[in-house]
Design an enzyme around this catalytic site. Structure first.
Site, short mmCIF file in Angstrom:
data_model
loop_
_atom_site.label_atom_id
_atom_site.label_comp_id
_atom_site.label_asym_id
_atom_site.label_seq_id
_atom_site.Cartn_x
_atom_site.Cartn_y
_atom_site.Cartn_z
N SER A 155 6.35 -2.61 9.58
CA SER A 155 7.47 -2.63 8.73
C SER A 155 8.67 -3.71 9.14
O SER A 155 8.28 -4.89 9.12
CB SER A 155 8.09 -1.20 8.62
OG SER A 155 8.91 -0.97 7.79
N ASP A 233 2.20 2.89 -0.79
CA ASP A 233 3.45 2.81 0.03
C ASP A 233 4.52 2.86 -0.99
O ASP A 233 4.90 1.91 -1.86
CB ASP A 233 3.40 1.46 0.77
CG ASP A 233 4.60 1.36 2.01
OD1 ASP A 233 5.82 1.78 1.73
OD2 ASP A 233 4.25 0.80 3.05
N HIS A 267 3.04 4.59 4.14
CA HIS A 267 3.82 3.29 5.12
C HIS A 267 3.82 3.94 6.67
O HIS A 267 4.24 3.20 7.23
CB HIS A 267 5.11 3.33 4.48
CG HIS A 267 6.01 2.42 5.14
ND1 HIS A 267 5.89 1.03 4.82
CD2 HIS A 267 7.13 2.41 6.19
CE1 HIS A 267 6.80 0.13 5.70
NE2 HIS A 267 7.39 1.05 6.51
#
Length: 288
Positions: A155, A233, A267
């Site tokens: 991320s 995601d 995610h």
């Protein structure tokens, strides 16, 4: 003032035959004490050989602990005989106005950049911390090879991994990223962070955007990058924009980019834990 190279061990726990440790050290760049987690594989204590080392950068809201506790990486690192270093994600304790107000900016959200806008420019310098102080401290204190380094991240940490690698490919053999913030000049998280850390100069923003950097990257030998992304995601379309980076990077012959889409995965850490072994296997081809 204490040197950043002076590390104090504050925790040690046996893990798959090796040791997961925590160290504290002073950072001149960040103007605070920082914690960093280091995993040593079982063979570390008995071998004179310099070990390959992976630097893993974590995402928004994380500390040095999230990756080491949630990912299960120690089993994989032990198998590959790899040292793994996991730093914190921002300076701590500076208490700038609005620093702790939002989860996606300020504390826990340093974005691995060097801020130019006050007051953040005083100590939000995670890029220099990682590339200078952290690499120096690890090399100074531990039996790791400066010729066998790799970067990875998730991320915001995937953004950091890509940007640091594209700016310093001479320091690392390869780079991987899981669900990275890939085009922060256009993504919601990136625009918020860059507006505060840099002001409104979009030319400065571009210097910290992996998609922008990929378009102008040059090297004599193609640099190796693995990116993977869950297709469910919820942050993909407005915050991450992973496809933008992949499209630009694949168009640059100086980059050797492999892109893996993970069907049905989102995610978070179940996704990371499921596919982390593939990232270690990819990295091991270059540093082990």
């Amino acid at each position: 003032m204490t040197s950043p190279n002076v590390l104090t061990e504050t925790a040690r726990q046996k893990y798959f035959g090796g040791y997961q440790c925590t160290y504290e050290h002073w950072s001149n760049e960040l103007k605070c004490k920082m914690n960093v987690a280091v995993y040593f594989p079982p063979s570390y204590s008995s071998s004179a050989e310099k070990f390959p080392v992976l630097y893993f950068l974590s995402g928004l809201t994380c500390t040095h602990e999230n990756f080491t506790i949630k990912s299960g990486m120690q089993r994989i690192a032990a198998q590959h005989e790899m040292v793994v270093v996991s730093p914190d994600t921002s300076p701590r304790g500076s208490d700038h106005p609005k620093e702790h107000d939002d989860w996606d900016f300020g504390s826990g959200a340093g974005f691995y950049l060097d801020a130019t806008n006050t007051p953040w420019s005083e100590n939000y310098r995670m890029y220099s911390y990682v590339t200078q102080e952290l690499l120096g401290a690890i090399s100074e204190n531990f039996n790791v090879s400066e010729e066998k380094r790799a970067l990875s991240g998730h991320s915001m940490g995937g953004h950091g991994s890509l940007v640091i690698f594209l700016k310093n490919s001479h320091l690392f053999k390869c780079c991987t990223a899981l669900a990275p913030i890939s085009n922060p000049c256009k993504g919601l998280w990136g625009v918020k962070a860059f507006s505060n850390y840099f002001g409104e100069d979009k030319a400065v923003w571009a210097e910290w955007d992996a998609t922008e950097l990929a378009g102008k990257f040059k090297a004599d030998t193609p640099a190796n990058i693995l990116v993977c992304q869950g297709d469910t995601d919820k942050f993909l379309e407005k915050e991450l924009l992973t496809g933008n980076f992949v499209e630009v990077a694949k168009g640059n012959t100086c980059l050797n980019v492999e892109y893996r889409v993970r069907e049905g995965y989102d995610h978070f850490y179940p996704y990371i834990a499921t596919f982390l072994h593939e990232h270690f296997e990819y990295i091991a081809k270059f540093i082990c």
